[in-house]
Design a protein around this motif. Sequence first.
Motif, PDB file in Angstrom:
ATOM      1  N   ILE A 180     206.710  66.134  55.795  1.00 50.44           N
ATOM      2  CA  ILE A 180     207.338  65.450  54.682  1.00 50.44           C
ATOM      3  C   ILE A 180     207.027  63.957  54.824  1.00 50.44           C
ATOM      4  N   SER A 181     206.977  63.260  53.701  1.00 46.12           N
ATOM      5  CA  SER A 181     206.688  61.828  53.725  1.00 46.12           C
ATOM      6  C   SER A 181     207.981  61.029  53.712  1.00 46.12           C
ATOM      7  N   ALA A 182     207.855  59.720  53.828  1.00 51.58           N
ATOM      8  CA  ALA A 182     209.028  58.848  53.841  1.00 51.58           C
ATOM      9  C   ALA A 182     209.805  58.927  52.533  1.00 51.58           C
ATOM     10  N   ASN A 183     209.100  59.191  51.424  1.00 49.66           N
ATOM     11  CA  ASN A 183     209.796  59.290  50.136  1.00 49.66           C
ATOM     12  C   ASN A 183     210.180  60.723  49.780  1.00 49.66           C
ATOM     13  N   GLY A 184     210.017  61.652  50.749  1.00 47.59           N
ATOM     14  CA  GLY A 184     210.487  63.016  50.551  1.00 47.59           C
ATOM     15  C   GLY A 184     209.481  63.986  49.984  1.00 47.59           C
ATOM     16  N   GLN A 185     208.210  63.617  49.928  1.00 48.10           N
ATOM     17  CA  GLN A 185     207.192  64.533  49.406  1.00 48.10           C
ATOM     18  C   GLN A 185     206.785  65.548  50.469  1.00 48.10           C
ATOM     19  N   LEU A 186     206.722  66.815  50.083  1.00 46.82           N
ATOM     20  CA  LEU A 186     206.305  67.871  50.998  1.00 46.82           C
ATOM     21  C   LEU A 186     204.790  67.997  51.031  1.00 46.82           C
ATOM     22  N   ASN A 187     204.273  68.359  52.196  1.00 48.19           N
ATOM     23  CA  ASN A 187     202.859  68.680  52.356  1.00 48.19           C
ATOM     24  C   ASN A 187     202.766  70.143  52.783  1.00 48.19           C
ATOM     25  N   PHE A 188     202.079  70.960  51.977  1.00 55.99           N
ATOM     26  CA  PHE A 188     202.004  72.396  52.257  1.00 55.99           C
ATOM     27  C   PHE A 188     200.685  72.804  52.916  1.00 55.99           C
ATOM     28  N   GLN A 189     199.756  71.856  53.077  1.00 55.34           N
ATOM     29  CA  GLN A 189     198.437  72.206  53.580  1.00 55.34           C
ATOM     30  C   GLN A 189     198.385  72.304  55.105  1.00 55.34           C
ATOM     31  N   HIS A 190     199.126  71.438  55.790  1.00 53.42           N
ATOM     32  CA  HIS A 190     199.035  71.371  57.248  1.00 53.42           C
ATOM     33  C   HIS A 190     199.845  72.505  57.872  1.00 53.42           C
ATOM     34  N   LYS A 191     199.160  73.347  58.663  1.00 50.85           N
ATOM     35  CA  LYS A 191     199.832  74.458  59.327  1.00 50.85           C
ATOM     36  C   LYS A 191     199.576  74.473  60.835  1.00 50.85           C
ATOM     37  N   ALA A 192     198.843  73.457  61.307  1.00 48.76           N
ATOM     38  CA  ALA A 192     198.572  73.358  62.736  1.00 48.76           C
ATOM     39  C   ALA A 192     199.782  72.744  63.433  1.00 48.76           C
ATOM     40  N   GLY A 193     199.588  72.254  64.637  1.00 58.01           N
ATOM     41  CA  GLY A 193     200.692  71.700  65.406  1.00 58.01           C
ATOM     42  C   GLY A 193     201.104  70.323  64.921  1.00 58.01           C
ATOM     43  N   ASN A 194     201.939  69.671  65.702  1.00 62.54           N
ATOM     44  CA  ASN A 194     202.506  68.384  65.315  1.00 62.54           C
ATOM     45  C   ASN A 194     201.632  67.232  65.805  1.00 62.54           C
ATOM     46  N   GLU A 195     200.362  67.309  65.475  1.00 57.03           N
ATOM     47  CA  GLU A 195     199.428  66.252  65.810  1.00 57.03           C
ATOM     48  C   GLU A 195     198.312  66.244  64.770  1.00 57.03           C
ATOM     49  N   HIS A 196     197.559  65.130  64.730  1.00 55.13           N
ATOM     50  CA  HIS A 196     196.484  64.971  63.744  1.00 55.13           C
ATOM     51  C   HIS A 196     197.021  65.218  62.332  1.00 55.13           C
ATOM     52  N   LEU A 197     198.112  64.544  62.019  1.00 55.90           N
ATOM     53  CA  LEU A 197     198.783  64.754  60.748  1.00 55.90           C
ATOM     54  C   LEU A 197     198.151  63.891  59.658  1.00 55.90           C
ATOM     55  N   PRO A 198     198.210  64.359  58.410  1.00 56.75           N
ATOM     56  CA  PRO A 198     197.701  63.537  57.311  1.00 56.75           C
ATOM     57  C   PRO A 198     198.491  62.236  57.191  1.00 56.75           C
ATOM     58  N   GLU A 199     197.816  61.194  56.761  1.00 61.08           N
ATOM     59  CA  GLU A 199     198.440  59.874  56.690  1.00 61.08           C
ATOM     60  C   GLU A 199     199.695  59.897  55.809  1.00 61.08           C
ATOM     61  N   GLY A 200     200.745  59.298  56.308  1.00 60.89           N
ATOM     62  CA  GLY A 200     201.979  59.178  55.549  1.00 60.89           C
ATOM     63  C   GLY A 200     202.950  60.320  55.748  1.00 60.89           C
ATOM     64  N   PHE A 201     202.554  61.327  56.521  1.00 62.24           N
ATOM     65  CA  PHE A 201     203.412  62.495  56.717  1.00 62.24           C
ATOM     66  C   PHE A 201     203.785  62.645  58.192  1.00 62.24           C
ATOM     67  N   LYS A 202     205.000  63.136  58.417  1.00 60.12           N
ATOM     68  CA  LYS A 202     205.469  63.516  59.748  1.00 60.12           C
ATOM     69  C   LYS A 202     206.170  64.865  59.647  1.00 60.12           C
ATOM     70  N   ALA A 203     206.365  65.491  60.803  1.00 54.41           N
ATOM     71  CA  ALA A 203     207.235  66.659  60.844  1.00 54.41           C
ATOM     72  C   ALA A 203     208.603  66.257  60.315  1.00 54.41           C
TER      73      ALA A 203
END
Length: 268
Positions: free
Chosen positions: A183-206
Amino acid sequence: MRHFVIGDVQGCRAALEDLLTRIDFDATNDQLIFAGDLVARGPDSLGTLRLIKGLAARTVLGNHDLHLLAAFHGHASVKPKDRTQAVLDAPDAAELMAWLQQQPVLITLPTGDVLTHAGLPPRWTVAQAQALSSEVENALRSPHANAFFAAMYGNEPSTWHDDLTGPERLRVITNHFTRMRLISANGQLNFQHKAGNEHLPEGFKAWFDWPTVRPAGERVFFGHWAALEGITQTPQAIALDTGCVWGRHLTAYCLETGERFISTPGLQ
């Protein structure tokens, strides 16, 4: 009484039976609570549903459970890789699906913590999450549940807003409870990332790595994210999906002791 919260079974009945032996399960004195995704890519979703229902266990619904229900109601097709057609072909399919459809998307645990399949967004309080979960559960249990399943699929809107209404509102709530990882700081969900909690797309965190409005003592138990292998580094977020269906193991967490039990690795 002991309470065990168990991660994603995904049709791995043999692993579940092995885990029940390892915790020395006693149906009279123990309560099982599942993190959702009871069915899908393991070898025996039908046997898994029958076993869990027969044990009078509690469960939240996961995305795979909802997909199976949508297929049962004619609003989706069973994916061959999900290996759930046997459930729909079973003589007790209607009974099993009726039981599954009555299950919640959020459970308040005896410790006061909460359990959902995918977690809770950092901006939601527990009270807000409970209210929003009731909206989805009421839709699932209503005479108009077909309309819910017909509109359930989709990634948009990808951000929660309080003023959302109708099918879009229910879709976004459902996606947060059953599909969320990043999820991003403004609350947007990212549905593409399914790997672990690293190498995340810019602007997104677990979702559990952002500051939260919830008090430090409130924990969220969740499954869904097998690539985490049960590790979050965040005391407030207890990950339970340890990839049984991918050749690892099934996890049970004892609420009374904090002890984790695992099934025989590789057993499905």
